[in-house]
Every structure is written in structure tokens, then in C-alpha cells.
Scaffold this active site. Structure first.
Site, PDB file in Angstrom:
ATOM      1  N   ARG A 170       0.857  -1.180   0.000  1.00 21.35           N
ATOM      2  CA  ARG A 170       0.000   0.000   0.000  1.00 21.35           C
ATOM      3  C   ARG A 170       0.900   1.239   0.000  1.00 21.35           C
ATOM      4  NH1 ARG A 170      -2.150  -3.488   3.992  1.00 21.35           N
ATOM      5  NH2 ARG A 170      -4.264  -4.231   3.544  1.00 21.35           N
ATOM      6  N   LYS A 200      -2.548  -2.385   7.919  1.00 24.05           N
ATOM      7  CA  LYS A 200      -3.622  -1.859   8.748  1.00 24.05           C
ATOM      8  C   LYS A 200      -3.557  -2.481  10.135  1.00 24.05           C
ATOM      9  CE  LYS A 200      -6.663  -0.977   4.806  1.00 24.05           C
ATOM     10  NZ  LYS A 200      -7.958  -1.282   4.159  1.00 24.05           N
ATOM     11  N   HIS A 272      -2.309   2.686  -6.035  1.00 18.15           N
ATOM     12  CA  HIS A 272      -3.074   1.475  -5.744  1.00 18.15           C
ATOM     13  C   HIS A 272      -3.264   0.621  -6.999  1.00 18.15           C
ATOM     14  CE1 HIS A 272      -4.722  -0.118  -2.087  1.00 18.15           C
ATOM     15  NE2 HIS A 272      -5.820  -0.524  -2.697  1.00 18.15           N
ATOM     16  N   ARG A 275      -0.695  -1.952  -6.951  1.00 18.09           N
ATOM     17  CA  ARG A 275      -1.025  -3.024  -5.999  1.00 18.09           C
ATOM     18  C   ARG A 275      -2.041  -3.987  -6.629  1.00 18.09           C
ATOM     19  NH1 ARG A 275      -1.380  -4.451  -0.449  1.00 18.09           N
ATOM     20  NH2 ARG A 275      -3.503  -4.864   0.318  1.00 18.09           N
ATOM     21  N   HIS A 298      -4.046  -9.086   3.495  1.00 19.00           N
ATOM     22  CA  HIS A 298      -5.491  -9.118   3.710  1.00 19.00           C
ATOM     23  C   HIS A 298      -5.809 -10.006   4.908  1.00 19.00           C
ATOM     24  CE1 HIS A 298      -6.499  -8.046  -0.757  1.00 19.00           C
ATOM     25  NE2 HIS A 298      -6.268  -6.987  -0.016  1.00 19.00           N
ATOM     26  N   TYR A 307      -9.909 -10.580  -6.691  1.00 14.76           N
ATOM     27  CA  TYR A 307      -8.981 -10.560  -7.819  1.00 14.76           C
ATOM     28  C   TYR A 307      -9.174 -11.763  -8.729  1.00 14.76           C
ATOM     29  CZ  TYR A 307      -6.571  -6.834  -5.344  1.00 14.76           C
ATOM     30  OH  TYR A 307      -6.271  -5.652  -4.712  1.00 14.76           O
TER      31      TYR A 307
END
Length: 328
Positions: A170, A200, A272, A275, A298, A307
Site C-alpha cells: 500500500r 492496517k 493502488h 497493488r 489481507h 482478484y
């Protein structure tokens, strides 16, 4: 019972244009008084539009007539990952912000404050599964080859973009890196090159670095970063700006945009996008979805499986175009 509108919150931002600030305040007064929006909604709109104002200021846009559809589109696309310079927003917050910006431009056009409405065909995201936007390997290669020059900042630009595509990081993870987060071998034959990324919730993961990105990083660390760091007060940050401080997300966006324009890639790209392309190209190459999940950081494989819908759609298109009895 009728709802009593609260006063429109003031938009104050010393770094941005007073023309934009006053024009935004006019809109907030309009929706607060004439449309009777609730105080909480007004406060949310004020935050959203302050963010938009700061984005425009960072793009050196100070006049209403200078705002184009491209500015609005870039801002809207950057909301979900913070590439516009703010914090990453969830789907509902992105939709609210886009609605606020659309309302703002419509108001300006109706009031004769601007000649056109550049946000007229920019729509908020819809609830449901959204397919990530990826670009082809060919376009990524063109962008990476167009990035950078043999100068300190040029070496940084090439290393940054190669790193983003190589690791799927990210943008916030990349600009937050310190030099010590890299684990680089003495040579390509001495083992894998790795980086510690903090995603995150400050969740740490280890991601390999490809050979192209490694060579670009080594060139930057040897010939670029020492020159840049000497211009500042000293920082452990990996990627530095021209003044020797940690580079910003908005600057990386600008670097990528310039490389895409130099490569004559027509698709609108953001950090992004690299990514998304990283994940899509891995899956198209046969990588297991669980491995891609770990590389992307994730929490749930369900997020990564979006994806697989992209690659499945590509397969359908190829099949329809190539099989003699696919269509009848």
C-alpha cells in the site's frame, strides 16, 4: 417534526486557496440553510470538502475554472487508499465524499461560479463487490521503464515505483518504510531480498523483493539517498523528498502520474493500481490465492478472492475471442 439545520461548519485551511475556501463555504451555507441538512451531515460534508480543497491545493489548483474532470476523478479514486493525501476511507465514506463533491460542483455551475461541472459524470461507488482495476504487464513495464533519471530524485522515483509493483505494498506502507525495514543480501546469489511492511492495525508481514526492484533500490541507496538525506536533518525514512524528509503519498502519486504520461499509458493510474496489478498478475501466473492474501496483508481471503473474478473475466474474454464455437 421539522429538522432544524445547524450552522454550516467553517472550512479553514491556511495552506489552501481562499477563493476555494469561500466558494466551499457558500455551498455549505446553501445545503445547511436551504436544504436543511442535519448538523452531523454538514460536519461530514465540511470534512470531505476540506479534504478536496487540500487535494486541489496540492495539485496547485487555486481557481474554480481550473478544476477538470481529471482532478475530480483522481481525487475520487484516491479516497479508498489514501492516495489523495488523506486517510483511507471505507466504501460508505467514499460514496458520501463523492456525493459532496458532485453537489459542490453542481452548485457552483448553477450559481454561475464556474462555467462547467467537471464532476457531472463522476459517480459514487455502489455497494457490492467491486472489481479492482489492474493494468497489463506491458503497461506496467512501460511505466517502470519511463520512471526515473540518473539523478538522486530520479533514482528514488524508479526505486519507489519498482518497489510498489514488486511487493504490492500500500502507498501508506511504502512511504512509512525506514531503511532498517529492508533485509538485503550482499548479492542476488546470497538469498532472498525481503522487506517488513506494516499494514492496517500495524500488522507486520514479510514480503520478498524482486530482482528488478532490488537493483533499483540498490542504485538509489548508493547514489541517490545519501545526496537527499544530506539536505535534511537526518531521518531513517527509506524514500526521501528533495528536502531530505520523508516523501508524502501525494508526491508518489505525482511521480507515478508523470511516469504514466511519459510512457503514454492512457489509463488513469494511481499507486493502488500497481497493488491491484501485482495481485492480478500473480494470480494470472498461477499463484495460490492464499499466498497472494499473505503478500497483500489481507485479513480475510474473501478480500483477495475479488482478484480471481478479474482473472476469470480475462479468461472469458480470451475464450470468447479465440474459441471457434464460443459464440454462435
Amino acid at each position: 417534526m421539522a429538522r432544524t439545520p445547524g450552522p454550516a461548519p467553517a472550512v479553514t485551511s491556511p495552506e489552501t486557496s481562499s477563493v476555494l475556501a469561500r466558494s466551499i463555504q457558500d455551498y455549505l451555507l446553501h445545503v445547511g440553510v436551504e436544504r436543511g441538512l442535519a448538523a452531523n451531515t454538514l460536519q461530514a460534508y465540511a470534512r470531505d470538502l476540506r479534504r478536496y480543497e487540500e487535494f486541489l491545493a496540492a495539485a496547485h489548483v487555486t481557481e474554480l475554472g481550473h478544476i477538470t474532470r481529471h482532478h475530480v476523478s483522481e481525487f475520487a479514486q484516491g479516497l479508498s487508499d489514501g492516495a489523495d493525501g488523506g486517510s483511507a476511507l471505507g466504501l460508505r465514506s467514499v460514496a458520501r465524499t463523492v456525493v459532496a463533491v458532485r453537489g459542490l460542483h453542481k452548485f457552483w455551475a448553477l450559481e454561475g461560479m464556474s462555467d462547467a461541472d467537471p464532476a457531472a459524470d463522476i459517480h459514487p461507488p455502489q455497494a457490492g463487490q467491486r472489481l479492482p482495476k489492474a493494468i497489463s504487464v506491458y503497461d506496467v513495464t512501460r511505466i517502470l521503464e519511463a520512471a526515473g533519471t540518473d539523478t538522486p530524485t530520479g533514482l528514488r522515483d524508479a526505486a519507489m515505483l519498482e518497489f510498489l509493483y514488486s511487493t504490492g505494498a500500500r502507498i501508506s506502507e511504502a512511504v512509512g518504510l525506514d531503511v532498517d525495514d529492508l533485509v538485503l543480501p550482499e548479492s542476488l546469489d546470497d538469498g532472498p531480498s525481503l522487506v517488513r511492511l506494516f499494514g492496517k492495525g500495524s500488522k507486520e508481514r514479510i514480503v520478498p523483493i524482486g530482482s528488478y526492484a532490488l537493483r533499483a533500490l540498490e542504485a538509489y541507496l548508493v547514489r541517490g539517498r545519501p545526496v537527499l538525506v544530506a539536505k535534511g536533518a537526518g531521518t531513517p525514512a527509506l524514500f526521501l523528498n528533495a528536502r531530505g524528509g520523508r516523501i508524502s503519498r501525494q508526491s508518489v502519486w505525482t511521480i507515478l502520474k508523470a511516469a504514466a504520461e511519459a510512457a503514454q499509458v492512457q489509463t488513469v493510474v494511481s499507486p493502488h493500481t500497481l497493488r491491484h496489478s501485482f495481485a492480478t498478475h500473480l494470480l494470472e501466473g498461477g499463484a495460490d490465492v492464499r499466498v497472494v492474501q499473505e503478500l497483500l496483508g489481507h485479513a480475510s481471503v474473501t478480500t483477495t478472492q475479488v482478484y480471481t473474478l478479474v482473472t476469470a473475466e480475462t479468461l472469458r474474454e480470451v475464450y470468447a475471442a479465440a474459441h471457434p464455437r464460443a459464440l454462435g
